[in-house]
Every structure is written in C-alpha cells, then in structure tokens.
Design a protein around this motif. Structure first.
Motif, PDB file in Angstrom:
ATOM      1  N   ASP A   1       0.968  -1.192  -0.109  1.00 44.98           N
ATOM      2  CA  ASP A   1      -0.213  -0.513   0.189  1.00 44.98           C
ATOM      3  C   ASP A   1       0.590   1.356   0.252  1.00 44.98           C
TER       4      ASP A   1
ATOM      5  N   GLY B   1      -7.908   0.660  -3.724  1.00 50.40           N
ATOM      6  CA  GLY B   1      -6.559  -0.071  -3.966  1.00 50.40           C
ATOM      7  C   GLY B   1      -6.241  -1.527  -3.495  1.00 50.40           C
ATOM      8  N   VAL B   2      -7.507  -2.505  -2.762  1.00 47.80           N
ATOM      9  CA  VAL B   2      -7.056  -4.285  -3.117  1.00 47.80           C
ATOM     10  C   VAL B   2      -8.457  -4.442  -3.812  1.00 47.80           C
TER      11      VAL B   2
ATOM     12  N   SER C   1      -3.137  -5.005  -1.981  1.00 45.39           N
ATOM     13  CA  SER C   1      -3.263  -4.052  -2.474  1.00 45.39           C
ATOM     14  C   SER C   1      -1.652  -3.481  -3.674  1.00 45.39           C
TER      15      SER C   1
END
Length: 264
Positions: free
Chosen positions: A13, A110-111, A251
């Motif tokens: 991330d 974002g995942v 992520s």
C-alpha cells in the motif's frame, strides 16, 4: 507508434514496496519479439500485455528473458490499472491466459483479490545438487510444483538469512526456487529466487502462493492465512484456500504513467 504503459507496485500500500510491474493495454497483439524486447528493456520481474478477445481479455507476462505461464503480482497490477485508469466498472475481470481463466475482483479501494487455480506439490527424492549448493543449506524437505522447486525451512530467520549463489541456481531446469517457513508475524513467509527466468530474487510472487497456500493450510489446519514475502521490498498477502482455487488479496499503487514509442 505510441502505446500507453503504466507501472504499479503490487502487494503493497506504499510506493517502493511490493513488486513493480509494467502494464501495457493493446488494441491488437504486438509481435512476440517486440513484447519480449519490452520486457528486457523494462528489466522488471514482469511486463504485462492485455488485449480484448470476445467477452474477456487475454493476458500475457514477460520477464526480461522469457514469457511465463502465470504471474500473480502483474495480474493484480493490471486489475488496478483497469479500475483506476481504464474506466472498468464491473465487479470482476476475467482474463484468459496460458494457465486458463483467471479472475480478479475489487474488494475495496486499492485492494484486489486474485482467483487462481491451486497448484499441487509433489515430494522430490532426487534433489538436484544445485539447490542445496546454490542456497548454501543442508538437506530440508523439497517439493516440486508446476513451475518451481519449494523448500520448507525451519524458521523465518533462516529464510531471511539466505544468501543464494544465483549463478548456481540458474542451472536448474525450473522457473526457480521458493523457500518458505512458518512466520513470526504471519502464518507463513517466503522468498523466491528465479535466476533460470532472468530474475535473481522476485520481491513478491503471487503465483508461488498457489502452492504454498494449500501446503500451509494443511500444516496449520486453517483455510485463511496471512503471508509475507520477506524480500527487501516486502510484500503482504491474504490467502484463502477454496477447494481447488486459491484466493490471493493485496493492495496496489500506481507509480508511473507514460508511453512506449515503437518504430514498427
């Protein structure tokens, strides 16, 4: 000829973590020699090319030296670009590949979750000398997956301390070598060395978790596991065994947007 290209750090991330991959969407396929040259020019673990075919997309992955049959982090990176840059809105993306149909869904911002076939491990009794010599370790259990050798070490510390001889490992007749152990801060940890495929150490290897997840699921008697690939860049993966499939979530963050300039 100009083509779009994106670079994404996958299974992280934050920028400069996880595993970087290049993603190149195509209207039609380039010659294989050009795609391989771009893979070499990028000098990343994988450069991904995608083209639309009927109601799904076909995906291909190139290391600096070869085309590979399966790559997890670059598939996750591609899904990230679909959702963040290419206007894709469906809940799931279906990719056709050399490993069959692969699915990716977006869990949250974002995942993403990869839906890959589980890979079976088979014990190896006649272990190539290059494995123990190249890793500079004594005998431990060795298995073979569809792509790689897998060694089960005694501890996370032993995995982290390895200093492989990549020249020796490059002689193996396989994609490479996975080393794994029970983790201190996760269910299991790993490192992946792929010098036969032009990559000394891959920072985070989604496809390697298609065989490690079933193995550690049986060892730990649980189907949902947390994994860390303890390379210098480190990668974090949530893995789940569902019958003959492995779900791998992580992520991704975009690092670069640009264009290839090709004289074709």
């Amino acid at each position: 000829m100009k083509l779009p290209v994106y670079k994404v750090d996958a299974f992280t991330d934050r920028l400069f973590g996880g595993n970087p991959a290049a993603v190149c969407p195509l209207e039609e396929w380039l010659p294989d020699t050009i795609m391989q040259s771009l893979g070499a020019e990028n000098n990343l673990a994988e450069t991904t090319f995608i083209a639309k075919e009927n109601d799904h997309y076909h995906i291909r992955w190139f290391t600096p030296t070869v085309e590979v049959k399966l790559c997890g982090h670059a598939t996750l990176a591609t899904a990230h670009i679909f959702y963040t840059e290419l206007g894709y809105t469906k809940d799931e993306i279906v990719f056709n590949s050399l490993s069959g149909l692969l699915k990716v869904s977006r869990k949250a911002e974002g995942v993403y979750t990869l839906d890959f076939p589980a890979d079976k491990l088979h014990p190896v009794t006649d272990v190539p000398d290059a494995i123990f010599e190249g890793l500079n370790i004594g005998p431990v259990p060795v298995f073979k997956s569809s792509f790689d050798y897998l060694l089960v070490l005694h501890s996370q510390q032993q995995v982290e301390a390895l200093k492989p001889d990549f020249k020796i490992l490059s002689a193996l007749d396989a994609r490479g070598v996975i080393v794994t152990a029970k983790g201190d801060e996760a269910d299991f940890v790993s490192r992946c060395f792929f010098p036969p495929s032009g990559i000394d150490e891959d920072p985070v290897t989604g496809s390697a978790h298609t065989c490690m997840t079933p193995y550690w699921s049986a060892q730990l008697n649980k189907t949902s596991l947390k994994a860390i690939q303890v390379s210098k860049r480190r990668g974090y993966l949530d893995c789940e065994l569902k019958r003959d499939r492995v779900l791998i979530s992580g992520s991704a963050v975009t690092y670069l947007k640009g264009e290839y300039y090709l004289d074709l």
